[in-house]
Each structure stands twice: as C-alpha cells, then as structure tokens.
Design an enzyme around this catalytic site. Structure first.
Site, PDB file in Angstrom:
ATOM      1  N   ASP A  33       0.840  -1.190   0.000  1.00 40.92           N
ATOM      2  CA  ASP A  33       0.000   0.000   0.000  1.00 40.92           C
ATOM      3  C   ASP A  33       0.877   1.243   0.000  1.00 40.92           C
ATOM      4  OD1 ASP A  33      -1.878   2.184   1.013  1.00 40.92           O
ATOM      5  OD2 ASP A  33      -3.247   0.470   0.940  1.00 40.92           O
ATOM      6  N   ASP A  58       4.506   1.715  -4.042  1.00 42.43           N
ATOM      7  CA  ASP A  58       3.628   2.130  -5.130  1.00 42.43           C
ATOM      8  C   ASP A  58       3.451   0.983  -6.119  1.00 42.43           C
ATOM      9  OD1 ASP A  58       2.340   3.387  -7.243  1.00 42.43           O
ATOM     10  OD2 ASP A  58       3.632   5.155  -7.219  1.00 42.43           O
ATOM     11  N   ALA A  79      -5.874  -2.016  -4.961  1.00 38.34           N
ATOM     12  CA  ALA A  79      -5.338  -0.651  -4.961  1.00 38.34           C
ATOM     13  C   ALA A  79      -5.924   0.170  -6.110  1.00 38.34           C
ATOM     14  CB  ALA A  79      -3.819  -0.683  -5.056  1.00 38.34           C
ATOM     15  N   ALA A  80      -6.481   1.328  -5.775  1.00 40.87           N
ATOM     16  CA  ALA A  80      -7.062   2.196  -6.796  1.00 40.87           C
ATOM     17  C   ALA A  80      -7.332   3.571  -6.201  1.00 40.87           C
ATOM     18  CB  ALA A  80      -8.368   1.611  -7.326  1.00 40.87           C
ATOM     19  N   THR A 121     -15.344  -2.245 -10.329  1.00 39.42           N
ATOM     20  CA  THR A 121     -16.547  -1.572  -9.852  1.00 39.42           C
ATOM     21  C   THR A 121     -17.669  -1.680 -10.873  1.00 39.42           C
ATOM     22  OG1 THR A 121     -17.478   0.605  -9.307  1.00 39.42           O
ATOM     23  CG2 THR A 121     -15.599   0.580 -10.779  1.00 39.42           C
ATOM     24  N   ASP A 122     -18.907  -1.600 -10.403  1.00 38.82           N
ATOM     25  CA  ASP A 122     -20.036  -1.568 -11.329  1.00 38.82           C
ATOM     26  C   ASP A 122     -20.125  -0.245 -12.075  1.00 38.82           C
ATOM     27  OD1 ASP A 122     -20.832  -0.010  -9.175  1.00 38.82           O
ATOM     28  OD2 ASP A 122     -22.760  -1.005  -8.880  1.00 38.82           O
ATOM     29  N   GLU A 123     -19.375   0.761 -11.643  1.00 43.00           N
ATOM     30  CA  GLU A 123     -19.439   2.070 -12.295  1.00 43.00           C
ATOM     31  C   GLU A 123     -18.882   2.052 -13.717  1.00 43.00           C
ATOM     32  OE1 GLU A 123     -18.598   5.574  -9.925  1.00 43.00           O
ATOM     33  OE2 GLU A 123     -18.630   4.351  -8.112  1.00 43.00           O
ATOM     34  N   TYR A 148     -12.727   8.524 -12.860  1.00 42.49           N
ATOM     35  CA  TYR A 148     -12.553   7.330 -12.026  1.00 42.49           C
ATOM     36  C   TYR A 148     -13.024   6.079 -12.748  1.00 42.49           C
ATOM     37  CZ  TYR A 148     -14.029   3.722  -8.750  1.00 42.49           C
ATOM     38  OH  TYR A 148     -14.242   2.518  -8.148  1.00 42.49           O
ATOM     39  N   SER A 150     -13.779   5.528 -15.839  1.00 44.61           N
ATOM     40  CA  SER A 150     -13.133   5.249 -17.127  1.00 44.61           C
ATOM     41  C   SER A 150     -11.759   4.621 -16.934  1.00 44.61           C
ATOM     42  CB  SER A 150     -13.030   6.517 -17.973  1.00 44.61           C
ATOM     43  OG  SER A 150     -12.217   7.490 -17.353  1.00 44.61           O
ATOM     44  N   LYS A 152     -10.945   2.758 -14.323  1.00 41.59           N
ATOM     45  CA  LYS A 152     -11.215   1.388 -13.877  1.00 41.59           C
ATOM     46  C   LYS A 152     -11.620   0.509 -15.063  1.00 41.59           C
ATOM     47  CE  LYS A 152     -11.112  -0.337 -10.490  1.00 41.59           C
ATOM     48  NZ  LYS A 152      -9.976  -1.091  -9.871  1.00 41.59           N
ATOM     49  N   LEU A 204     -26.914  15.924   1.243  1.00 45.18           N
ATOM     50  CA  LEU A 204     -27.508  15.088   0.218  1.00 45.18           C
ATOM     51  C   LEU A 204     -27.320  15.757  -1.133  1.00 45.18           C
ATOM     52  CD1 LEU A 204     -29.154  12.438   0.043  1.00 45.18           C
ATOM     53  CD2 LEU A 204     -31.227  13.843   0.093  1.00 45.18           C
ATOM     54  N   ARG A 212     -28.143   3.378  -5.351  1.00 45.23           N
ATOM     55  CA  ARG A 212     -26.951   2.532  -5.307  1.00 45.23           C
ATOM     56  C   ARG A 212     -27.348   1.161  -4.761  1.00 45.23           C
ATOM     57  NH1 ARG A 212     -26.049   5.895  -8.245  1.00 45.23           N
ATOM     58  NH2 ARG A 212     -24.404   7.481  -8.227  1.00 45.23           N
ATOM     59  N   ARG A 271     -23.228  16.485  -7.836  1.00 42.66           N
ATOM     60  CA  ARG A 271     -21.960  16.167  -8.493  1.00 42.66           C
ATOM     61  C   ARG A 271     -22.160  16.179 -10.015  1.00 42.66           C
ATOM     62  NH1 ARG A 271     -20.711  10.419  -7.147  1.00 42.66           N
ATOM     63  NH2 ARG A 271     -19.713  11.217  -5.268  1.00 42.66           N
TER      64      ARG A 271
END
Length: 332
Positions: A33, A58, A79-80, A121-123, A148, A150, A152, A204, A212, A271
């Site tokens: 880490d 790293d 790690a991300a 991730t599901d993103e 983020y 993209s 991943k 919020l 989510r 956001r």
C-alpha cells in the site's frame, strides 16, 4: 495457495478483505500500500504477526512490485484511486494508479505465472434509468462516465487482454457500492454517519434519488475469496447483495437509527455527471460458486456500521476536519 499479496490492503475494502482472510483461512497475507490519504495503517492493527506483512510502496513501481509478486502464490488487486469527486478535480492520479499500476502488476504476474484477481466496480457500466427494471450483468457494455470509472474500465480491459494474449491466470470482479468499517469519511455513508455523531447536518447531493446497490464489505470479501479459490480463469463475476436504496432513503435511515428526525439533512450542489442508478445481477456468482451474502438485510448492516463508527472515533476523527473543509470549497 498459501501466500496472498493484497494491493491497497490499508484502504477500506482491501483492509476488510485482509481481516476476513486472516480470520477465516490459514493463508498468509502481504499488503502492498502506498499509504495515500485513503490508506490507514490503523485499519490493519491487531493482525497475527506470523501471517501478516506490510510493505509501503507504489503499485506503479516495478522495482517494488516484481519481487513481491515473485514471492507470492496469488495477487488480489484492490489498490485504486476511487473517489469520483477527486477524479473530477484532478484525473492524473487515477491514470497513474488505476492504469499504469494495474499494467505493472499484470506484467509481473504474467512473467511469473502468478494467479491474479482484479477488483473493479459496477461504475464501469455507466448507469441505469430509475424506472429501468434491468440490472448490470457480466455481458453489459462498458459506458463509464467519470475519470474514475473510465480508468477502472481501462484496467479491466488490460486484464482481459493479458488473459487472452498472454495467458494471464486472472479473474475479474465488478462490485456494487460497499459500506462497513474502515471506510474514509469522504465517502457517502461514513460522511453522513460521522456528521450526525458530531451534531453536524448530513448532506444530500441534488434530489437524493440516485440509487446505489449497497453491499457490506465483509460480503464483498467472502465473494472475492470464493472467486480466488473456485472461479474460472478468464471469467468476470459481478458481486452484489440486492441492496438497492436511493441516497435520500439512506440518509433518512441513518438519522432514524441515531435518534434524529428523518428530515434533518441539507441538500447540496449535485456532483457533475452523477450516475442515477446502479444495480447488480450477481446470479452467476451465486449459481456457479454457491456464494450468498451474510448481510442480506441492509438496515441490519447499516446499524452495525453506525455502531462501528460510534465506537471508533479515534480512527476517523483525524480525517474529518480536512474532509469537510474540502467539501466546503465546493459547497457540498
């Protein structure tokens, strides 16, 4: 398989996995880490010294990575850089860690023939409409919407290409939003919990209707271990626990469980590019590997998470002031 290298093991999801492995198997774990702001050595306290080793370094540094991969039986790559707001402010670290770091690791694993599991991730799939009954599956096309997600997506595609081109012994998992112990207070659920604990107003984004699919970090850990031990090389598995809730419902539930009025929150600026809905179909994982979540009741899991943050102020208080100061600059 006796020795596992866990990248990002001082972060939120990685540290939960390290605890889970050491508590439920006889494996030894080495954590690599970089200890950026999101990594915390305190998240790894109390682990058995005879089976746990920590290395600060790293994942994009081959001189550090190569000997560690050579000495292990399997790599689990957590790690991300992972916070969407940070990726919108400065995408550069996301490219270095998520793309170059993943490349460095899979090259080391390719040369040594080491088993490799890539956490994603599901993103990467983009988002779904709120009234769409569909869920993401392993066949859903990638459609990332932030620096983020993209990066991943790029790391996922690198792993897939290395499996096909070089025979990398790898699997991939894409998981829904995690919650639980050791999560940095910049993230949605711990930010709201710690705000209420400090008599600050929860925040919020926008209308709060973004959905989510929540999963407890311990369930994510058990799923990853199942894939590592029994998953088919070259396959992708989606991890989810049927925990769909919109952000408004989550904030109101946190307030209710802490004895506050359900409407005692504040709407803040949304956001940019905020995805509307994520939802995971984890039937492949459940059918092929027999995995089931232990925290199938989101309210019960959230109650346990609130209790952890209430009992571990020393862990999160050093992060809190700087995090809120950063959000104030963007009126969030």
């Amino acid at each position: 398989m006796k020795n596992i290298l866990v990248t990002g093991g001082a972060g939120f999801i990685g540290s939960n996995f390290v605890h889970y492995v050491l508590n439920n198997t006889d494996y030894s774990v080495t954590v690599l880490d970089k200890l950026t702001y999101a990594g915390n050595r305190a998240s790894l306290e109390g682990l058995p010294e005879d089976r746990f080793t920590f290395v600060e370094g790293d994942i994009a540094d081959a001189a550090v990575v190569n000997p560690l991969v050579e000495a292990t039986d399997a790599v689990v790559h957590y790690a991300a850089e992972s916070h969407n707001d940070n990726s919108l402010n400065d995408p550069a670290p996301f490219l270095t860690t998520n793309v170059i770091g993943t490349y460095t690791l899979i090259e080391a694993a390719r040369r040594t023939g080491t088993r490799f599991h890539h956490i994603s991730t599901d993103e990467v799939y983009g988002d779904l409409e709120l009234d769409d009954p569909a869920r993401f599956t392993e066949e859903t096309a990638y459609n990332p919407s932030s620096p983020y997600s993209s990066t991943k997506a790029a790391s996922d595609l690198l792993v897939r290409a290395w499996v096909r081109s070089f025979g990398l012994q790898a699997t991939i998992s894409n998981c829904s939003n995690n919650y639980g112990p050791y999560q940095h207070v910049e993230k949605f659920i711990p930010r709201q919990i710690t705000n209420v604990l400090l008599d600050m107003t929860p925040k919020l984004y926008g209308d709060g209707l973004n959905v989510r699919d929540w999963i407890h970090a311990e369930d994510h850990s058990s799923a990853v271990l199942a894939i590592l031990e029994r998953g088919t090389i070259g396959e992708t598995y989606l991890i989810g626990a049927d925990g769909e809730r919109n952000n408004k419902e989550v904030v109101e539930l946190i307030l209710e469980q802490l004895g506050k009025p359900r409407d005692a929150y504040e709407h803040v600026v949304d956001r940019p590019g905020h995805d509307r809905r994520y939802a995971i179909d984890s039937s492949k994982l459940r059918t092929e590997l027999g995995w089931l979540p232990a925290f199938s009741d989101f309210e019960q899991g959230l109650e346990a998470t609130i209790a952890w943050y209430a009992e571990n102020r020393d862990w999160w208080m050093p992060q809190k002031q700087a995090t809120e100061a950063k959000y104030q600059l963007s009126n969030q």
